[in-house]
Design a protein around this motif. Structure first.
Motif, PDB file in Angstrom:
ATOM      1  N   ASP A 294       0.892  -1.340  -0.067  1.00 50.78           N
ATOM      2  CA  ASP A 294      -0.133  -0.177  -0.044  1.00 50.78           C
ATOM      3  C   ASP A 294       0.760   1.271   0.187  1.00 50.78           C
ATOM      4  O   ASP A 294       0.990   2.009   0.842  1.00 50.78           O
ATOM      5  CB  ASP A 294      -0.838  -0.105   1.119  1.00 50.78           C
ATOM      6  CG  ASP A 294      -1.917   1.007   1.068  1.00 50.78           C
ATOM      7  OD1 ASP A 294      -2.126   1.520   0.124  1.00 50.78           O
ATOM      8  OD2 ASP A 294      -2.467   1.701   2.329  1.00 50.78           O
ATOM      9  N   PHE A 295       1.710   1.464  -1.092  1.00 46.13           N
ATOM     10  CA  PHE A 295       2.587   2.829  -1.126  1.00 46.13           C
ATOM     11  C   PHE A 295       1.732   4.084  -1.143  1.00 46.13           C
ATOM     12  O   PHE A 295       2.194   4.707  -0.216  1.00 46.13           O
ATOM     13  CB  PHE A 295       3.103   2.817  -2.439  1.00 46.13           C
ATOM     14  CG  PHE A 295       3.976   3.859  -2.746  1.00 46.13           C
ATOM     15  CD1 PHE A 295       5.265   3.911  -2.189  1.00 46.13           C
ATOM     16  CD2 PHE A 295       3.692   5.073  -3.420  1.00 46.13           C
ATOM     17  CE1 PHE A 295       6.225   4.895  -2.332  1.00 46.13           C
ATOM     18  CE2 PHE A 295       4.394   6.024  -3.522  1.00 46.13           C
ATOM     19  CZ  PHE A 295       5.921   6.367  -2.952  1.00 46.13           C
ATOM     20  N   PRO A 296       0.552   4.146  -1.537  1.00 48.42           N
ATOM     21  CA  PRO A 296      -0.272   5.621  -1.512  1.00 48.42           C
ATOM     22  C   PRO A 296      -0.698   5.666  -0.053  1.00 48.42           C
ATOM     23  O   PRO A 296      -0.690   6.770   0.579  1.00 48.42           O
ATOM     24  CB  PRO A 296      -1.468   5.216  -2.419  1.00 48.42           C
ATOM     25  CG  PRO A 296      -1.156   4.229  -3.300  1.00 48.42           C
ATOM     26  CD  PRO A 296      -0.023   3.004  -2.606  1.00 48.42           C
ATOM     27  N   GLY A 297      -1.189   4.636   0.571  1.00 50.58           N
ATOM     28  CA  GLY A 297      -1.814   4.691   1.931  1.00 50.58           C
ATOM     29  C   GLY A 297      -0.753   4.921   2.854  1.00 50.58           C
ATOM     30  O   GLY A 297      -0.768   5.938   3.886  1.00 50.58           O
ATOM     31  N   TYR A 298       0.482   4.177   2.809  1.00 52.28           N
ATOM     32  CA  TYR A 298       1.478   4.163   3.713  1.00 52.28           C
ATOM     33  C   TYR A 298       2.210   5.471   3.725  1.00 52.28           C
ATOM     34  O   TYR A 298       2.710   6.169   4.717  1.00 52.28           O
ATOM     35  CB  TYR A 298       2.566   2.951   3.467  1.00 52.28           C
ATOM     36  CG  TYR A 298       3.637   2.805   4.666  1.00 52.28           C
ATOM     37  CD1 TYR A 298       3.056   2.577   5.946  1.00 52.28           C
ATOM     38  CD2 TYR A 298       4.807   3.267   4.241  1.00 52.28           C
ATOM     39  CE1 TYR A 298       4.347   2.487   6.668  1.00 52.28           C
ATOM     40  CE2 TYR A 298       6.074   3.279   5.161  1.00 52.28           C
ATOM     41  CZ  TYR A 298       5.504   2.616   6.383  1.00 52.28           C
ATOM     42  OH  TYR A 298       6.543   2.432   7.320  1.00 52.28           O
ATOM     43  N   VAL A 299       2.725   6.042   2.204  1.00 50.75           N
ATOM     44  CA  VAL A 299       3.657   6.988   2.297  1.00 50.75           C
ATOM     45  C   VAL A 299       2.867   8.428   2.174  1.00 50.75           C
ATOM     46  O   VAL A 299       3.071   9.407   2.991  1.00 50.75           O
ATOM     47  CB  VAL A 299       4.255   7.239   0.923  1.00 50.75           C
ATOM     48  CG1 VAL A 299       5.076   8.340   0.963  1.00 50.75           C
ATOM     49  CG2 VAL A 299       5.157   5.740   1.108  1.00 50.75           C
ATOM     50  N   PHE A 300       1.517   8.421   1.656  1.00 50.54           N
ATOM     51  CA  PHE A 300       0.752   9.760   1.662  1.00 50.54           C
ATOM     52  C   PHE A 300      -0.672   9.848   2.506  1.00 50.54           C
ATOM     53  O   PHE A 300      -1.379  10.849   2.308  1.00 50.54           O
ATOM     54  CB  PHE A 300       0.681   9.972   0.199  1.00 50.54           C
ATOM     55  CG  PHE A 300       1.740   9.990  -0.590  1.00 50.54           C
ATOM     56  CD1 PHE A 300       2.597  11.390  -0.714  1.00 50.54           C
ATOM     57  CD2 PHE A 300       2.336   9.205  -1.718  1.00 50.54           C
ATOM     58  CE1 PHE A 300       3.490  11.613  -1.273  1.00 50.54           C
ATOM     59  CE2 PHE A 300       3.559   9.274  -2.157  1.00 50.54           C
ATOM     60  CZ  PHE A 300       3.963  10.687  -2.051  1.00 50.54           C
ATOM     61  N   GLY A 301      -0.891   8.579   2.931  1.00 50.77           N
ATOM     62  CA  GLY A 301      -2.201   8.338   3.629  1.00 50.77           C
ATOM     63  C   GLY A 301      -3.491   8.420   2.645  1.00 50.77           C
ATOM     64  O   GLY A 301      -4.453   8.969   3.087  1.00 50.77           O
TER      65      GLY A 301
ATOM     66  N   ASP B  13      -6.214   6.672   0.232  1.00 48.67           N
ATOM     67  CA  ASP B  13      -6.706   5.086  -0.452  1.00 48.67           C
ATOM     68  C   ASP B  13      -6.447   5.084  -1.834  1.00 48.67           C
ATOM     69  O   ASP B  13      -6.673   6.110  -2.696  1.00 48.67           O
ATOM     70  CB  ASP B  13      -8.276   5.403  -0.102  1.00 48.67           C
ATOM     71  CG  ASP B  13      -8.790   3.738  -0.385  1.00 48.67           C
ATOM     72  OD1 ASP B  13      -9.367   3.620  -1.304  1.00 48.67           O
ATOM     73  OD2 ASP B  13      -8.759   2.869   0.613  1.00 48.67           O
ATOM     74  N   ARG B  14      -5.978   3.951  -2.365  1.00 54.71           N
ATOM     75  CA  ARG B  14      -5.782   3.529  -3.574  1.00 54.71           C
ATOM     76  C   ARG B  14      -6.898   3.787  -4.718  1.00 54.71           C
ATOM     77  O   ARG B  14      -6.964   3.967  -5.850  1.00 54.71           O
ATOM     78  CB  ARG B  14      -5.261   2.193  -3.981  1.00 54.71           C
ATOM     79  CG  ARG B  14      -4.735   1.696  -5.233  1.00 54.71           C
ATOM     80  CD  ARG B  14      -4.078   0.329  -5.340  1.00 54.71           C
ATOM     81  NE  ARG B  14      -2.754   0.402  -4.522  1.00 54.71           N
ATOM     82  CZ  ARG B  14      -1.590   0.780  -4.853  1.00 54.71           C
ATOM     83  NH1 ARG B  14      -1.705   1.273  -6.310  1.00 54.71           N
ATOM     84  NH2 ARG B  14      -0.808   0.572  -4.205  1.00 54.71           N
ATOM     85  N   SER B  15      -8.121   3.618  -4.002  1.00 53.81           N
ATOM     86  CA  SER B  15      -9.335   3.876  -4.712  1.00 53.81           C
ATOM     87  C   SER B  15      -9.877   5.356  -4.967  1.00 53.81           C
ATOM     88  O   SER B  15     -10.681   5.543  -5.728  1.00 53.81           O
ATOM     89  CB  SER B  15     -10.648   3.088  -4.157  1.00 53.81           C
ATOM     90  OG  SER B  15     -10.886   3.727  -2.937  1.00 53.81           O
ATOM     91  N   THR B  16      -8.965   6.454  -4.478  1.00 53.33           N
ATOM     92  CA  THR B  16      -9.302   7.906  -4.610  1.00 53.33           C
ATOM     93  C   THR B  16      -9.247   8.023  -6.135  1.00 53.33           C
ATOM     94  O   THR B  16      -8.461   7.772  -6.807  1.00 53.33           O
ATOM     95  CB  THR B  16      -8.125   8.597  -3.909  1.00 53.33           C
ATOM     96  OG1 THR B  16      -7.900   8.257  -2.504  1.00 53.33           O
ATOM     97  CG2 THR B  16      -8.157  10.116  -4.325  1.00 53.33           C
TER      98      THR B  16
END
Length: 123
Positions: A86-93, A95-98
């Motif tokens: 989960d790169f987008p969640g872990y690094v940028f907070g 959700d991949r479904s944004t």
């Protein structure tokens, strides 16, 4: 680059006597065990745990916990592990479904980099 006692690089933890070669990349949350080698253009991916004494060969990818070390032609295998990290969640907070994920990610990344616009070399 030889890194000394438990250095922290971009949110990663790097053990004693680790060799990070030119072009290697170490992502956020990675942990590299002592006396490991990350060779030219190799990658230790997000949240990956590389045990002591490991070697990531030239241009290969270490991914997961425990790390799997895979050749770059194994994209599907790398992605199967990487997606769950989960790169987008872990690094940028994010959700991949944004719906506008890449726009949001790029804007956050740019804001982070902008904080360093006035950085100057020391010594």
């Amino acid at each position: 680059m030889l890194v000394g006692p438990m250095a922290s690089i971009s949110g990663a933890t790097v053990g004693d006597e680790v060799f990070l070669a030119t072009g290697s990349r170490v992502f956020n949350g990675a942990r590299i065990g002592a006396r490991s080698e990350v060779r030219i253009n190799a990658v230790v991916h997000l949240r990956t745990v590389l045990p002591e004494g490991s070697t990531v060969p030239i241009a290969w990818v270490a991914v997961g916990e425990p790390a799997q070390i895979l050749s770059p032609d194994r994209h599907d295998d790398i992605w199967a592990i990487q997606q769950g990290l989960d790169f987008p969640g872990y690094v940028f907070g994010l959700d991949r479904s944004t719906p506008d994920l890449m726009v949001q990610l790029t804007e956050r990344y740019a804001r982070h980099l902008a904080r360093h616009a006035d950085d100057r070399p020391v010594g």
